[in-house]
Design an enzyme around this catalytic site. Structure first.
Site, PDB file in Angstrom:
ATOM      1  CG  ASP A 105     160.714   2.433  22.313  1.00  0.00           C
ATOM      2  OD1 ASP A 105     160.649   3.445  21.604  1.00  0.00           O
ATOM      3  OD2 ASP A 105     159.709   1.866  22.789  1.00  0.00           O
TER       4      ASP A 105
ATOM      5  CG  HIS B  15     161.065   3.289  13.378  1.00  0.00           C
ATOM      6  ND1 HIS B  15     159.900   3.229  12.658  1.00  0.00           N
ATOM      7  CD2 HIS B  15     160.985   2.291  14.305  1.00  0.00           C
ATOM      8  CE1 HIS B  15     159.137   2.254  13.122  1.00  0.00           C
ATOM      9  NE2 HIS B  15     159.771   1.669  14.124  1.00  0.00           N
TER      10      HIS B  15
ATOM     11  CB  SER C 213     171.345  -5.511  19.406  1.00  0.00           C
ATOM     12  OG  SER C 213     172.677  -5.515  18.930  1.00  0.00           O
TER      13      SER C 213
END
Length: 294
Positions: free
Chosen positions: A100, A156, A260
């Site tokens: 996200d 992911h 980050s």
């Protein structure tokens, strides 16, 4: 390559100067300790501050929706989501978003260069700290995605792949937000980072997990926290754990403490989804790029 159109400002320059003056490593080590404190008073104070600052955090998506049920702030920050919260696209020849976040830049790696911001770029060589690895991505594609503090912070896999190599690359801990990206040259090639090279059926793929101010460590599912040596700095070092492991598309790879950036490199040219432009918000698992016939 796609570039943004935002010009850097005097405020950007001032923010960069401030960061250069700050003891980045000391502050990040301090945040690492505070975020992992199990003392209720410390945990609750940080939680209340963050929840007030970022009302867009969607607790209903979390497996544990009560923020005060987590043992530490970091446990809350890296919380797991319900299995139905982020469905993973299953189409053939499709790479999904690994996180996200917000798209910073994306495009082709022509001549081994990647766009950082308007009028600024950096190189595959500099980013990956390995010439042979960088050669795998010449003429391919890249995407840079920024994770804000309110985002889901697990990372992911965009594609199914086999882990070929991992390395820890020492560096600075500048903030990686848009203001700093417009101001600090070679930002992503200067910051501390973990580089993971994969082989996939659609060609080589690299995931670069870029550290930042207050990101005290980067964690992977195969090696745990990849902490820098005492005093940080040092040399590029290989991480042997996990080499040869196969990951499914959408499988968790790692996580960040605090906000980050993730940079994804593909060895083959990718056709990014039309809405994937700088500034676009993305969710982990959604279709991000296509290769060949989809």
């Amino acid at each position: 390559m796609t570039q943004d159109i935002v010009e850097r400002s005097g405020g950007d320059e001032l923010f960069a100067l401030l960061q250069r003056a700050l003891p980045q490593q000391v502050l990040s080590r301090g945040m690492h300790a505070l975020a992992r404190s199990r003392r209720p008073a410390i945990r609750n104070a940080i939680l209340r501050t963050v929840l007030r600052a970022y009302p867009q955090i969607n607790l209903a998506e979390a497996v544990q929706p009560d923020p005060f049920a987590y043992e530490s702030f970091n446990a809350f920050f890296t919380r797991a989501l319900k299995p139905t919260a982020r469905p993973v696209h299953t189409g053939a020849n499709v790479a999904v978003s690994p996180v996200d976040g917000t798209v910073s830049q994306l495009g082709r790696t022509d001549a081994g260069k990647l766009v950082q911001a308007k009028g600024m770029d950096y190189t595959c060589d500099g980013l990956l700290a390995d010439t042979a690895s960088a050669a795998r991505y010449l003429g391919g594609s890249f995407a840079c995605i920024y994770l804000a503090p309110y985002n889901y912070h697990r990372i992911h896999m965009p594609l199914e792949g086999v882990l070929r190599a991992t390395r820890y690359v020492p560096g600075h801990l500048f903030s990686v937000n848009a203001s700093t990206a417009r101001t600090v040259p070679q930002l992503f090639a200067r910051n501390e980072r973990v580089v993971c090279d994969f082989d996939t059926e659609l060609g080589p793929m690299c995931m670069v997990l870029v550290g930042a101010l207050f990101v005290g460590s980067i964690e992977t599912v195969f090696a745990g926290e990849i902490n820098p040596p005492p005093g940080r700095g040092g040399q590029v070092r290989a991480v042997e754990a996990g080499v040869g492991r196969r990951f499914a598309r959408g499988e968790e790879l790692g996580r960040f403490n605090m906000g980050s950036t993730v940079i994804v490199l593909f060895g083959n040219p990718a056709a990014f989804e039309p809405r994937m432009q700088p500034g676009a918000a993305v969710c982990m698992g959604e279709a991000f790029a296509r290769f060949g016939a989809a």
